[in-house]
Design a protein around this motif. Structure first.
Motif, PDB file in Angstrom:
ATOM      1  N   TYR A 112       4.227  -8.716   2.038  1.00  0.00           N
ATOM      2  CA  TYR A 112       4.461  -7.194   2.560  1.00  0.00           C
ATOM      3  C   TYR A 112       4.068  -6.940   4.008  1.00  0.00           C
ATOM      4  O   TYR A 112       4.371  -5.984   4.482  1.00  0.00           O
ATOM      5  CB  TYR A 112       4.186  -6.160   1.432  1.00  0.00           C
ATOM      6  N   ASP A 116       5.127  -3.400   4.839  1.00  0.00           N
ATOM      7  CA  ASP A 116       4.679  -2.180   4.076  1.00  0.00           C
ATOM      8  C   ASP A 116       3.277  -2.425   3.445  1.00  0.00           C
ATOM      9  O   ASP A 116       2.913  -3.082   2.463  1.00  0.00           O
ATOM     10  CB  ASP A 116       5.841  -2.276   2.744  1.00  0.00           C
ATOM     11  N   ASP A 120       1.196  -0.248   1.974  1.00  0.00           N
ATOM     12  CA  ASP A 120       0.840   0.230   0.855  1.00  0.00           C
ATOM     13  C   ASP A 120       1.308  -0.640  -0.320  1.00  0.00           C
ATOM     14  O   ASP A 120       0.449  -0.911  -1.145  1.00  0.00           O
ATOM     15  CB  ASP A 120       1.650   1.729   0.622  1.00  0.00           C
ATOM     16  N   LYS A 121       2.470  -1.245  -0.246  1.00  0.00           N
ATOM     17  CA  LYS A 121       2.768  -2.262  -1.065  1.00  0.00           C
ATOM     18  C   LYS A 121       1.885  -3.535  -1.022  1.00  0.00           C
ATOM     19  O   LYS A 121       1.621  -4.193  -2.354  1.00  0.00           O
ATOM     20  CB  LYS A 121       4.194  -2.895  -0.890  1.00  0.00           C
TER      21      LYS A 121
END
Length: 580
Positions: free
Chosen positions: A146, A153, A155-156
Motif C-alpha cells: 500500500y 494508500d 490509511d490502508k
C-alpha cells in the motif's frame, strides 16, 4: 513386436470388457505414467539438469494438464529462464487447480509483487492474511504494498498493521512502523499514542522514552524533550542513546561543541552496538569536515574506536575516507591496504586504494595493485584500463595492448564513454609503436563512441599536424577540444601548432602565447613550438631565446629526444628554423 500385438488382441477378444472398465484402466495407466514422469522430472531437477527437467515436465503436463504440482515446478523453471509471463501463467493455473495450497498462493503473491503487479498482489495477500492471521510477514508485505507509489494508500497500510497487532498484540516493529506512517500522514497524536503504548508495555526500556523525547525535539518542543531525556538519565546515566539524543538536543539549541562531545561519548560507549555507531559516524564526520574544527578529535576518535572494534573493517574504510577528505593520502592508503588484505572481496576499498596509487604516479605499483584487485574482480574493466595505462608508461606496449583488449571485453555495450576511453588509449599505444593506421582507426572509433572525448580529439589532431596530414580535420578536432576546455595549455598548444603547419602564424602566435600564460611551467615542446612560431612570425631573436629555454629543460634521454635535441641545437647555432 508383431507377436506382442497378436497376444494383446487375443486377450482383448477372449475376455469381455465394458467401455467403462476400459476407460478406468486407461485412466490408471495414464496416472501411473504421469507419476513416473513427474518423479523423473524432480530427480532431474535435483541433479541440476534444467533442460531435461523442463522437457520431462512438459511431457508430464501433456498427460495431466491440471496437475498443480507440475505446473508449480515448471513455473519455477520459467522464472529462472526469465520467461516471466509463461511462469506467471503456469503459477496461476497451479493456484486455480489447488486453491487451498498456501505455498502456491504465496508464491503467486510474491511473484506478482516482484513483477510490480501490485493490485493483483494485494488481492492475494489480503486473502492469505485472513486465512492465516498469525503469519506476520503477510501483514508487512500487505502494508508495504500500500506504500508503493502507484498505489500509495497510507490509511490502508496502517490498517494492515492494525490487523497484525490485533492478532499478535503490541510489537515493537509494528508500532514503530505505524509511528512512521502516522508521521507521514501528519497524524501526530496517533504517532505519539503508538510510542506511549510501547512505553506502557515496556516501562524499563529507555529507548521508547528516548524516541518520545526525540519526537518532541523534532516538533521544536525542546523543553519537553529535555525533561524526558533527564528522566532517562536519572535511571540510566550511561545509556548511549541518551548521549545521542542529547547531542541532537544541543545541535537543535545551537551548542555545536556540546553536541560534538555528547556524540563522542556515545561512539566510545562499549554498550552501543557497532552498527549503530557506524550509522551515526557518517553524520558526525560530515559535521566535523563542514565546520573545519576539531578535525584531530575525529582522528583520535577513530583510533579509540579501532582499539575497541579491531575486527570491524568498516571503521578502516570510514577512516580512510576521512583521511582522504583531510588530504592525507599516505595514511588513507594504509587503511585501505588493511581492508583489502583482510576483506579482499570489498570492491570499494580496492577502488579507493587504486585511486591513491594512481595519484602517486608509480606505474609499477599501479600494475601490482591492479593485478591484486583483478585476482578478486576479473570482470571490472577499469582495473584493466589502469593496469594497461601503467604498462604503457613502462613502455610495455604489447602487454598494454593485450590488457586493454582483455578489459574491453568486460565493458558494457551501453557504456559508450568507457569504450571510447579504451579505444583512445589503444590508439595512443599503436601510435607509439609506429602503426599509424591502427592508431588512427582506434581514434576514429573512440570519437564515434564519444564525440566529446577531448584527449582523443587533441592527440589525434596533434599527430595529424605533426605528419602534416588532413590539417582541416585536425583543426576541427582541436577547435572542439578547446571549446570543451578553453583554458587547457596542452590543447591550446595543439591548436597553435596546427595553425603553424597551415602557415597562419598570427593565430599560431595568439594560441601559443595563451597556452604559456595559463601554464606556470610550460614544457619543453611548448617552448620549442613558441620559438618556431616566433621565427616564422619574423622575430628570430626571441625565437632563439625560447629555443634555448627549451634546450635547458630536462628530457627523458630516449632516442627520439636525442634526435630532437640535435635539431634544437642546430636551430640555436644557426639561428634558423629547421623542420624535424
Amino acid at each position: 513386436m508383431r507377436i506382442f500385438f497378436s497376444f494383446l488382441l487375443l486377450i482383448l477378444f477372449c475376455r469381455p470388457v465394458s467401455a467403462e472398465s476400459l476407460s478406468d484402466s486407461l485412466r490408471v495407466e495414464e496416472s501411473e505414467k504421469f507419476d513416473y514422469f513427474f518423479l523423473e522430472a524432480l530427480r532431474l531437477k535435483f541433479k541440476g539438469e534444467n533442460t531435461n527437467t523442463y522437457n520431462t515436465l512438459l511431457y508430464a503436463l501433456q498427460l495431466n494438464p491440471t496437475s498443480s504440482a507440475a505446473l508449480y515446478e515448471i513455473s519455477e523453471l520459467y522464472f529462472r529462464m526469465k520467461e516471466y509471463d509463461s511462469g506467471l501463467t503456469a503459477l496461476k493455473k497451479a493456484v486455480e487447480y489447488s486453491p487451498d495450497n498456501f505455498d502456491y498462493k504465496l508464491s503467486l503473491a510474491n511473484m506478482q509483487r516482484q513483477m510490480k503487479n501490485f493490485p493483483e498482489a494485494i488481492e492475494i495477500y489480503e486473502e492469505l492474511s485472513k486465512e492465516n492471521p498469525q503469519d506476520i510477514e503477510l501483514y508487512f508485505h500487505l502494508s508495504n504494498l500500500y506504500l508503493q507509489p502507484t498505489i500509495f494508500d497510507l490509511d490502508k497500510a496502517v490498517e494492515a498493521l492494525n490487523g497484525l497487532e490485533n492478532n499478535m498484540g503490541i510489537n515493537e516493529a509494528v508500532s514503530m512502523q505505524k509511528y512512521q506512517l502516522y508521521m507521514s500522514l501528519e497524524r501526530k497524536e496517533d504517532a505519539v499514542r503508538e510510542l506511549q503504548k510501547l512505553i506502557d508495555k515496556f516501562p524499563n526500556e529507555a529507548k521508547y522514552q528516548m524516541a518520545l523525547g526525540d519526537f518532541y525535539l523534532s516538533e521544536n518542543e525542546s523543553d519537553k524533550a529535555l525533561d524526558i531525556y533527564n528522566k532517562v538519565s536519572e535511571k540510566e546515566p550511561n545509556n548511549p542513546y541518551y548521549f545521542i539524543s542529547m547531542s541532537n538536543y544541543y545541535e537543535k539549541t545551537g551548542d555545536k561543541e556540546k553536541s560534538r562531545i555528547e556524540i563522542e561519548k556515545a561512539l566510545l560507549d562499549s554498550n552501543l552496538e557497532i552498527n549503530t555507531k557506524l550509522e551515526i559516524l557518517d553524520g558526525y564526520l560530515q559535521n566535523l569536515l563542514k565546520s573545519k574544527k576539531n578535525i584531530e578529535s575525529g582522528n583520535d576518535l577513530f583510533r579509540s574506536l579501532m582499539e575497541q572494534h579491531s575486527q570491524v573493517k568498516e571503521l578502516n574504510i570510514l577512516y580512510g575516507q576521512f583521511l582522504m577528505a583531510q588530504n592525507k593520502p599516505e595514511e588513507a592508503k594504509f587503511q585501505f591496504q588493511i581492508v583489502t588484505e583482510a576483506l579482499p572481496e570489498d570492491l570499494t576499498s580496492w577502488i579507493s586504494l587504486l585511486d591513491i596509487v594512481i595519484r602517486e604516479g608509480n606505474p609499477k605499483e599501479i600494475i601490482a595493485t591492479a593485478d591484486k584487485a583483478l585476482a578478486y574482480f576479473p570482470e571490472i574493466s577499469e582495473f584493466y584500463f589502469y593496469k594497461a595505462t601503467a604498462l604503457s608508461l613502462e613502455k610495455e606496449y604489447q602487454k598494454a595492448l593485450k590488457t586493454y583488449s582483455a578489459g574491453l571485453e568486460f565493458v558494457s555495450k551501453d557504456d559508450s564513454a568507457l569504450i571510447s576511453l579504451f579505444h583512445g588509449q589503444i590508439g595512443d599505444v599503436y601510435y607509439r609503436l609506429g602503426d599509424r593506421e591502427k592508431a588512427f582507426a582506434n581514434y576514429d572509433k573512440a570519437i564515434e563512441y564519444n564525440r566529446s572525448n577531448v584527449n582523443v580529439l587533441n592527440n589525434y589532431a596533434y599527430h595529424l599536424s605533426m605528419d602534416k596530414e588532413e590539417l582541416d580535420k585536425a583543426e576541427r578536432m582541436a577547435a572542439t577540444a578547446n571549446q570543451l576546455h578553453p583554458d587547457n595549455p596542452t590543447y591550446l598548444d595543439t591548436y597553435a601548432w596546427i595553425f603553424f603547419q597551415k602557415g597562419i602564424y598570427s593565430l599560431a602566435k595568439f594560441y601559443i602565447e595563451r597556452a604559456i600564460s595559463l601554464d606556470e611551467n610550460p614544457g619543453k615542446v611548448v617552448l620549442e613550438h613558441y620559438g618556431d612560431i616566433l621565427y616564422k612570425s619574423g622575430d628570430s631573436g626571441n625565437a632563439v631565446t625560447q629555443w634555448e629555454k627549451a634546450l635547458s629543460m630536462p628530457d627523458e634521454n630516449d632516442s627520439e629526444e636525442k634526435t630532437n635535441n640535435k635539431v634544437l641545437k642546430k636551430k640555436i647555432k644557426d639561428r634558423v628554423y629547421y623542420e624535424k
